[in-house]
Design a protein around this motif. Structure first.
Motif, PDB file in Angstrom:
ATOM      1  N   ARG A 169       0.858  -1.181   0.000  1.00  0.00           N
ATOM      2  CA  ARG A 169       0.000   0.000   0.000  1.00  0.00           C
ATOM      3  C   ARG A 169       0.894   1.230   0.000  1.00  0.00           C
ATOM      4  O   ARG A 169       2.076   1.140   0.359  1.00  0.00           O
ATOM      5  N   GLU A 170       0.304   2.363  -0.369  1.00  0.00           N
ATOM      6  CA  GLU A 170       1.103   3.595  -0.482  1.00  0.00           C
ATOM      7  C   GLU A 170       1.806   3.937   0.821  1.00  0.00           C
ATOM      8  O   GLU A 170       2.898   4.516   0.824  1.00  0.00           O
ATOM      9  N   HIS A 207      -8.855   6.650   1.430  1.00  0.00           N
ATOM     10  CA  HIS A 207      -9.137   7.094   0.061  1.00  0.00           C
ATOM     11  C   HIS A 207     -10.614   6.864  -0.254  1.00  0.00           C
ATOM     12  O   HIS A 207     -10.963   6.480  -1.358  1.00  0.00           O
ATOM     13  N   ASP A 219     -10.248  -2.050   1.298  1.00  0.00           N
ATOM     14  CA  ASP A 219      -9.934  -1.863  -0.122  1.00  0.00           C
ATOM     15  C   ASP A 219     -10.662  -0.653  -0.681  1.00  0.00           C
ATOM     16  O   ASP A 219     -11.809  -0.382  -0.313  1.00  0.00           O
ATOM     17  N   LYS A 226      -6.769  -0.827  -5.114  1.00  0.00           N
ATOM     18  CA  LYS A 226      -6.352   0.559  -5.341  1.00  0.00           C
ATOM     19  C   LYS A 226      -7.232   1.243  -6.384  1.00  0.00           C
ATOM     20  O   LYS A 226      -6.829   2.229  -6.983  1.00  0.00           O
TER      21      LYS A 226
END
Lengths: 143, 209
Positions: A40-41, B60, B109, B140
């Motif tokens: 992951r980032e 995100h 996720d 992502k």
């Protein structure tokens, strides 16, 4: 104290959600996606559990490592656990000379970090396809 | 729900009713609200009242839910239904439903982009793909579609706006695997994959990955 480097003969467990394993007609397991191993980032290493941390039989070691892993990161019945020898991973990813280190965190004593982890999709696809590994489903282990 | 939405919903249900059971279209125990073009951004119970968006733990977070995404995908599929067989539509719907169900979806996720499924459908049309892939995500924002042919494997990571990443492994004449990975647009994919004889993955008579 410096983190302990893990032996090549030892095994690690990686949690693989349903969306990262490949399924056939009857939802049966056919393999894992390379994205099961992408960072992951926010990560600088691949987070896994170290089986041989526990002084138990081989089967119980894997189960205990999975137990700690799912306590740290809740799973679902369809979550899989990919278990492989460190030497097998090192062999596939040899150009990167990865380092497997025991880095316990609170409540997760068997936690290990695979450092110098590559971000090369092609190489991770090779790992997903060629590394010798076992795959266990949470639902089969814990009902 | 306004009259236009209701009529559109009724039309889509009618179109699907012959080939899909109610259960095939429901997700997380609720039937989807089918609306064309726009994604449902709120959870709607049976009485049509707004009940809020399920909070996401992801840093995100996107402002739609698994259910909303499923509805959008079904709408996209219905708009291209004339290009796919009933079997293909049914299997795709079931696999997508499985992937996005609460039973399987990992909340950490990132949901695939709203148009990722449309990108996959366009890949299937342009490459004349007959086999239904195993569906997943890279977590992502892409929808992963994987086909296997023995030890040969290809994964297409379908993103928004026709963006596709491919990762493949193919055994060549000497028995050694050849590997490739890259990014391209859907329209370039047939040319990019030409050297790997992609029919082996996409058209060998089986419907499955």
């Amino acid at each position: 104290m410096a983190p302990k480097k893990l032996d090549g003969d030892h095994r690690i467990v990686r949690q693989v959600p349903y969306s990262r394993w490949i399924r056939g007609d009857n939802n049966e397991y056919l393999g894992v996606l390379y994205s099961a191993f992408t960072l992951r980032e926010t990560d600088s290493y691949l987070s896994v559990a170290w089986c041989e941390y526990f002084n138990l039989s081989a089967e119980e070691q894997a189960r205990a490592a999975i137990f700690e892993l799912r306590a740290a990161r809740p799973d679902k019945k369809s979550t899989g656990y990919w278990i492989a020898k460190i030497s097998s991973i090192e062999e596939v990813l040899s150009p990167h000379r990865i380092r497997a280190l025991h880095e316990p965190v609170e409540g997760f004593n068997s936690h290990a970090a695979l450092r110098r982890w590559p971000e090369d999709d092609e190489l991770l696809a090779t790992l997903a396809q060629e590394a010798e590994a076992d795959f266990l489903l949470s639902g089969d282990l814990f009902g | 729900m306004n009259r236009e939405s209701f009529l559109e919903c009724a039309m889509l249900r009618q179109r699907y009713s012959a080939e899909l059971r109610h259960d095939d279209l429901s997700i997380n125990g609720r039937a989807p609200e089918l609306r064309g073009g726009t994604i449902a951004r709120k959870a709607i119970e049976g009485n049509g009242e707004f009940t809020g968006v399920r909070p996401s733990k992801s840093p995100h977070a996107v402002n739609y839910t698994t259910r909303g995404l499923f509805e959008k995908c079904i709408t996209d599929l219905s708009q291209l239904s004339m290009h796919f067989s009933a079997d293909t539509r049914l299997t795709l719907t079931r696999r997508l439903k499985n992937l996005l169900s609460d039973e399987h979806w990992d909340d950490s996720d990132i949901l695939p982009a709203e148009t990722a499924f449309l990108t996959l459908l366009r890949c299937m049309l342009l490459l004349n793909i007959k086999r239904i892939p195993s569906l997943g995500t890279n977590g992502k924002g892409s929808l992963s579609a994987t086909w296997l042919d023995g030890k040969n494997r290809i994964t297409l990571e379908c993103g928004a706006k026709d963006e596709v990443a491919y990762v493949l492994s193919k055994t060549v004449a000497e028995g050694k695997p050849e590997r490739a990975a890259g990014h391209t647009k859907v329209v370039r994919l047939p040319k990019v994959l030409e050297a790997y004889d992609p029919k082996k993955w996409f058209d060998n008579g089986s419907k499955e990955a």
